[in-house]
Design a protein around this motif. Structure first.
Motif, mmCIF file in Angstrom:
data_model
loop_
_atom_site.group_PDB
_atom_site.id
_atom_site.type_symbol
_atom_site.label_atom_id
_atom_site.label_comp_id
_atom_site.label_asym_id
_atom_site.label_seq_id
_atom_site.Cartn_x
_atom_site.Cartn_y
_atom_site.Cartn_z
ATOM 1 N N TYR E 170 -22.249 16.290 16.557
ATOM 2 C CA TYR E 170 -22.044 15.694 15.230
ATOM 3 C C TYR E 170 -23.346 15.733 14.435
ATOM 4 O O TYR E 170 -23.344 16.007 13.233
ATOM 5 N N LEU E 171 -24.465 15.508 15.137
ATOM 6 C CA LEU E 171 -25.759 15.561 14.457
ATOM 7 C C LEU E 171 -25.985 16.966 13.889
ATOM 8 O O LEU E 171 -26.447 17.128 12.747
ATOM 9 N N ALA E 172 -25.644 17.974 14.697
ATOM 10 C CA ALA E 172 -25.787 19.357 14.215
ATOM 11 C C ALA E 172 -24.933 19.557 12.978
ATOM 12 O O ALA E 172 -25.357 20.197 12.005
ATOM 13 N N TYR E 173 -23.718 18.985 12.987
ATOM 14 C CA TYR E 173 -22.859 19.093 11.809
ATOM 15 C C TYR E 173 -23.536 18.465 10.598
ATOM 16 O O TYR E 173 -23.553 19.054 9.508
ATOM 17 N N VAL E 174 -24.126 17.270 10.781
ATOM 18 C CA VAL E 174 -24.730 16.586 9.641
ATOM 19 C C VAL E 174 -25.878 17.424 9.088
ATOM 20 O O VAL E 174 -26.062 17.545 7.873
ATOM 21 N N VAL E 175 -26.664 18.043 9.988
ATOM 22 C CA VAL E 175 -27.763 18.903 9.535
ATOM 23 C C VAL E 175 -27.208 20.066 8.709
ATOM 24 O O VAL E 175 -27.678 20.343 7.599
ATOM 25 N N MET E 176 -26.183 20.743 9.238
ATOM 26 C CA MET E 176 -25.612 21.872 8.517
ATOM 27 C C MET E 176 -25.019 21.415 7.188
ATOM 28 O O MET E 176 -25.140 22.105 6.165
ATOM 29 N N ASP E 177 -24.388 20.242 7.210
ATOM 30 C CA ASP E 177 -23.792 19.725 5.983
ATOM 31 C C ASP E 177 -24.865 19.486 4.919
ATOM 32 O O ASP E 177 -24.656 19.788 3.734
ATOM 33 N N SER E 178 -26.034 18.971 5.345
ATOM 34 C CA SER E 178 -27.120 18.750 4.381
ATOM 35 C C SER E 178 -27.540 20.076 3.760
ATOM 36 O O SER E 178 -27.771 20.177 2.549
ATOM 37 N N VAL E 179 -27.662 21.097 4.604
ATOM 38 C CA VAL E 179 -28.088 22.412 4.108
ATOM 39 C C VAL E 179 -27.068 22.950 3.110
ATOM 40 O O VAL E 179 -27.411 23.421 2.025
ATOM 41 N N VAL E 180 -25.794 22.857 3.464
ATOM 42 C CA VAL E 180 -24.752 23.407 2.607
ATOM 43 C C VAL E 180 -24.628 22.606 1.322
ATOM 44 O O VAL E 180 -24.429 23.170 0.243
ATOM 45 N N ASP E 181 -24.804 21.263 1.416
ATOM 46 C CA ASP E 181 -24.760 20.435 0.201
ATOM 47 C C ASP E 181 -25.799 20.889 -0.804
ATOM 48 O O ASP E 181 -25.571 20.865 -2.007
ATOM 49 N N ARG E 182 -26.974 21.301 -0.288
ATOM 50 C CA ARG E 182 -28.006 21.753 -1.216
ATOM 51 C C ARG E 182 -27.581 23.008 -1.964
ATOM 52 O O ARG E 182 -28.057 23.264 -3.073
ATOM 53 N N TYR E 183 -26.713 23.809 -1.370
ATOM 54 C CA TYR E 183 -26.237 24.998 -2.093
ATOM 55 C C TYR E 183 -25.549 24.578 -3.383
ATOM 56 O O TYR E 183 -25.617 25.285 -4.387
ATOM 57 N N PHE E 184 -24.875 23.426 -3.338
ATOM 58 C CA PHE E 184 -24.184 22.991 -4.550
ATOM 59 C C PHE E 184 -25.189 22.637 -5.650
ATOM 60 O O PHE E 184 -24.966 22.926 -6.824
ATOM 61 N N THR E 185 -26.323 22.031 -5.226
ATOM 62 C CA THR E 185 -27.383 21.792 -6.210
ATOM 63 C C THR E 185 -27.795 23.106 -6.857
ATOM 64 O O THR E 185 -28.031 23.200 -8.059
ATOM 65 N N LEU E 186 -27.872 24.130 -6.016
ATOM 66 C CA LEU E 186 -28.278 25.452 -6.503
ATOM 67 C C LEU E 186 -27.237 26.015 -7.461
ATOM 68 O O LEU E 186 -27.566 26.520 -8.545
#
Lengths: 353, 353, 353, 353, 353
Positions: E170-186
């Motif tokens: 789940y922690l790995a998921y949260v890390v990946m989710d943070s990375v992908v969320d930043r794509y939306f900022t982009l």
């Protein structure tokens, strides 16, 4: 940019699982309706809690809980708890930037659709519709209220057709069919615009025509983005071996699938047509410009030798015998008509005019 | 827009399952023919009810029920009831906006095709043909009446070839083969137009050529939309393990498949050719324009120094010795010929002319 | 349109199964040769009936029946009957508009290929070659006679290499290999033309260069249409588990497959190159035109102020003191040289020249 | 055309299986090196026959036979006979027009790669490298001699890393890795050129820039043709269940696969960039031309009314009162400055300048 | 070229397996943080060796080792040895030119991601993030330090949501989710730029607009290159049957997958929009140029007949009766106004103005 292309990052940073409505639409005040029906009856009432739902639903009936407006977080989390819906599904229902998708989750099917509508100002409005299909229970969520499901409610109330005798899967099909049917209204509207543009193209191309063509292209991008994933969605739905969709309803979903394919192929033809129209427009603009420039150049060319001639007889040489001749001036005027006539004849023979 | 691209939403709002004809074609008054045949006989008669059909069909015969015109809702619903056809199939038969498709439904095969025909005014007309294949019985539905199946009826009547000794699956093949054969007539017509346009392109490009090229492109979009799904349709049909298609008829359907692939590849080559022609046309138009502008500009350029010269000797200075010279004027006329000649020579050496 | 893109509809309307030659090629009078060989001998003779073939073939030998020219319907139907070939296969052999294909039919393999040849006038000629592979017997059908199989016959006669000791599957491989090898001759010819065009592009672009590029593109369309299906054909052949192709011959067919992939990739590179050349050509033409127009405009621009000046001193005002000055006229002539020089200098600094 | 796109048909007509070198490269005199190594030793020697190889290889060692130059037909056929290599493989080794491929053949793996190198004159040179992987024995074939494998030999000699303790499969990996690593050198060189072109594009576009962009595109076509098949090759290699590649070496080949994918994606980005640069170049050229033409036209436009005015006062009417006025001439000169100034102001307001 | 497209060949020549940092980023001094947490506690400390890690992690806890900065070769090789990580994985962590990938290796999952950030000067910065997922232990590696994981650390510290009660998957998921969320900022930033450019396009097109459009296209190439492989990565991850991802966490990864698809579709729409904008820009530039040229040409055309007329009356013929007329001069001035007026009227009727 009326339609937002990306999902605003409003929720970036929130922990996954927070039930907050994320979307650009102004909110419609939520209203939740329960329709409970069996082959020989149909009761409709407004509900506010899950208990209302459970109380309002008759034993053996099929129930349709229909939520309009998304400010229903409390009810939603109650639904999540009582019907054991995965928290991510609840989130997806409130975040209206989902792409159309289908998911089999334990005890239910989760379907997200986009409905598209051309509003007064010719802009395409989209709205997210989510479906939760349980055995004997369908819960739908919309962002707004409009006439999309009116005919469906009427049919339920009047008991026309097969609708009351089949279960929640058939109801889900009818909902999806209503959404997909509206796409045809949209393609009709697009087609009207395309025909209008084609009519203009035959006449004189206007800058506005170009703008309309570009707007059509842009709208196609948005529309395809909302509709194309449905192909995949329905393929997955048809391939799934879920028990939630009965053998009798299978063909109906295949029918929706056919409609979606037809819409997509129609959109593809529109893309080809629009690209063709763009080429025709650009070619027409360039032709027009060429024509203007050519005529003006020919015009100038005709005067060039005349101006030279008048210059010649404006010279001040002492010895220029023609200046003394009596008929020189009238003869020159004759030339001023003959030379252009000859040039025009030559241009026409060369097919330059 | 002679051919409608989308399906009109006329039926949007109707409950699924309503048997109403949906389509743009003016209706042909329906006529239903029953041909019942065996290896040594063939009886043709007009029928009006399912009872007529059952009565007219001999024991052990293969029967072909051929409906022309789609105002046959009562017969159709009777067929649906007696032969247990799914209601959605009946709807699809009447809605002529289907895309070509193949479906195995319980006891029968359902096939939808599009036949294409170039009419007098060079527009492509399409018509939907539906087939229901039962053991020993083929029911076909058309929108109109024309000579498409004439040779087939004759062959049945005369008992030529294998046709009478094979069953309803072979008959379905022959029907599909007739439809696909007509595509070749269409591609021949297209090819003739393409050849004509190519011949024009070698001469002087006309605006009409551009219009024809665009029309060809547009027609290709429509034609492909009607034909390309056949590839998929036949792949599904060949892969299906239905018992309704006997081992003997399999190779025949593979043959139809080969023909369809050939048509599609031919259409693809046409697309390439048409794009090539468009480029040639645009390049020719632009070349022509360039030539005209260049010649006119050269023409102007030649007169520029002359006009300057005559201006010089039009000046009114007191002290301009040339004005007094006797030979000045004739020498100037000499220059008026020498300067253009020199310029033309220079332009030609630079390959500008 | 030397190469016909579509299949003429000449046979549309005929019942399936009629053995009629359908094709554009003028017919070559048929000749049928039987070559019967074993590891230590090879006998070649002309035959006319299936009985001749059966009589001419030695026990245990491999036999190659090679038909040149397609006016052999009687022999073909005899072959069909004796060797139990499906009627559709016989039809396909005579209809030279097939696309390359591979079929496993009961007791034999049926392969259709296209051979391509550049003739004297640089046009690409294609010819259909069909193969029927039986155990110990290969029957091939061609439309014409040329040197394609000469080296193969010689090799058989001289017994060089493995050819005589392997069976009809290896012989089929050698035939296909000959056909594919000729594609390389074709790509070599294309490459020569491409190199020639590239050389021209470096010099002055001519309208003919454009025509050649367009012809190359067009030819590529045709060539690809004949060759690309071979990839699929050979994939099917290599995947099939037919017993007609021995384990020893498998690698040889994989080799042919590699060659075909290489040809297709080469054709793909040619397409890219040709598109690149087209861009270079169009850019060169436009550059050239721009250069010409620019120089002419500069030329005109230089004379504009001079013409203005001479106009000024052509005015008839009573009070124009310069007209009285003695050096005015020579000074003006000086200006006539200085002004253009200054302008030219300015243009050059601006890099307009 | 430095790089030949097609395979010359030099071998067309030869029987399959003839061991002749087919390729465009000038031949390097062959040299064959045997490196036999184990965890604690490494012996390198030149060999000339298979017997040399067998004699030079120590029991239990891994051996690497490395052939540089392809005039080694006798050795090759000896290798074929002794190690039971299929004749087509031997042919493929000598024919340097192979596309990269991977084949599992009975007792060995056969791999063909292309190495790419930018030579002094910026042209891309390619060379074919073939690998035969046997248990404990790797045979490699190159066309030329250069420093590609120098670091590999050194590592073997010095016993650095894992190399000496793993078998022939790991050695094959290291060879492939060296080849793929060189692709990165190539993409670096390409990137440098692209950056240089981009820098030029910001300045004044030159015709040479266009040529460089076209050359880059052309080179990309060649490079992709050599590298893209590696993706497929390595997919096949990774999926194969051959025992010749140990479980330990698997991840290394997956690593090479990742590198290849990276190279291909990089090449794809280059393609996009190059297309973008082409558009920028064409747009810049057209902008420049437009600017020049606009300025010149404005220049001409400014003089047009002046020339008209001087013409007016060059007329010879008896009654032209201005001609008598004293200040007429100076006032006119004032106009000659005011009119252009006003026009320039107007043009600037219209943003035409 | 701010972002390097290819991987520098810096490591070409090094033996595989050398642990050297390969990448363009300036190095951040490494800092390694250990967060060990359970449902009711969370301890964070800085660590330097694997022993620190093992000592700092409580029995039964989930541990997150987070390395910022890549100058940690010694620690990394220690991690490799202790946790039995394949040497190639260790290399990949240090070489920041990896493409996003997912690998199941024996006892752990290896995931490489790219995070993207728009920096102050509007350039897109990318950074590689690697994850090693063990049971109960997640090790992450970044190149730099910024606020990407701040909210994640806070959530861990405060024990909000499900995070502390679920394991390393789940922690790995949260890390990946943070990375992908930043794509939306982009994508939000991109959308803002696109909207700004669209606003400019409606006004007067500027050369800078063209540059921005080209920059957007170029950036899209880079961004797609970093994000598109994630689709494949997550497909592989979701299909894998690894025991390292629990049944409970599966839906979360599917959620990330949905987000990635959404980002990719958004990027695809941007590509379409940008191409549309480019066309609009080019069409606007060309329209503008045409307008200017047309107006100037019309201007010149109007003066041409006037200049001819004044030339006529500048001629010096003895017999030109008009020169004697008293009203000739004023009448001519009338013509000087009437002729242009008539021409302008004509042009306007022809819709040339």
């Amino acid at each position: 940019m009326a339609e937002s292309l990306s999902s605003p990052s409003g929720k970036a940073g929130l922990p996954p699982g927070a039930l907050v409505h994320v979307g650009a639409q102004p909110q419609t005040a939520g209203r939740v309706t329960l329709i409970s029906y069996g082959p020989d009856h149909c009761i409709e009432r407004e509900v506010h809690t899950v208990d209302d739902i459970l109380a309002g639903r008759r034993e053996g009936d099929t129930a349709w809980v229909h939520c309009e407006g998304l400010d229903i977080a409390p009810l939603l989390s109650e639904i999540g708890a009582r019907f054991q819906v995965h928290p991510l599904v609840l989130e997806d229902i409130l975040n209206t930037h989902q792409r159309p998708k289908f998911e089999e989750i334990d005890n239910c099917l989760f379907i997200v659709l986009k409905t598209l509508r051309v509003d007064g100002s010719q802009a395409v409005q989209h709205e997210q519709i989510s479906l939760l299909v349980f055995p004997g229970l369908l819960i739908t969520f919309r962002e707004r209220r409009d006439d999309l499901f009116d005919s469906l409610s009427q049919r339920l109330a009047q008991g026309r057709g097969r609708i009351r005798s089949l279960g929640s899967d058939y109801l889900a099909y009818v909902v999806m069919d209503s959404v997909v049917d509206r796409y045809f209204t949209l393609t009709d509207a697009l087609e009207e615009t395309i025909e209008a543009v084609e009519a203009h193209l035959l006449g004189r191309p206007r800058a506005q025509t170009f703008a309309t063509i570009q707007r059509l292209r842009r709208e196609l991008v948005f529309i395809r983005k909302a509709i194309v994933p449905l192909r995949e969605l329905l393929t997955a739905l048809l391939r799934s071996d879920t028990e939630l969709i009965g053998a009798k309803t299978g063909p109906y979903f295949r029918d929706v699938f056919d409609h979606v394919i037809r819409v997509i192929e129609t959109l593809d033809s529109y893309r080809d047509l629009i690209n063709g129209m763009l080429e025709i427009y650009l070619s027409a603009v360039s032709n027009r410009m060429n024509e203007v420039m050519k005529v003006l150049t020919v015009f100038a060319t005709i005067f060039i030798p005349l101006t030279f001639l008048v210059g010649v007889y404006g010279m001040n040489f002492d010895y220029m015998p023609e200046l003394r001749w009596k008929w020189a001036y009238p003869v020159l005027w004759l030339l001023f008509f003959l030379i252009p006539a000859a040039l025009l004849l030559w241009f026409r023979r060369k097919k330059w005019l």
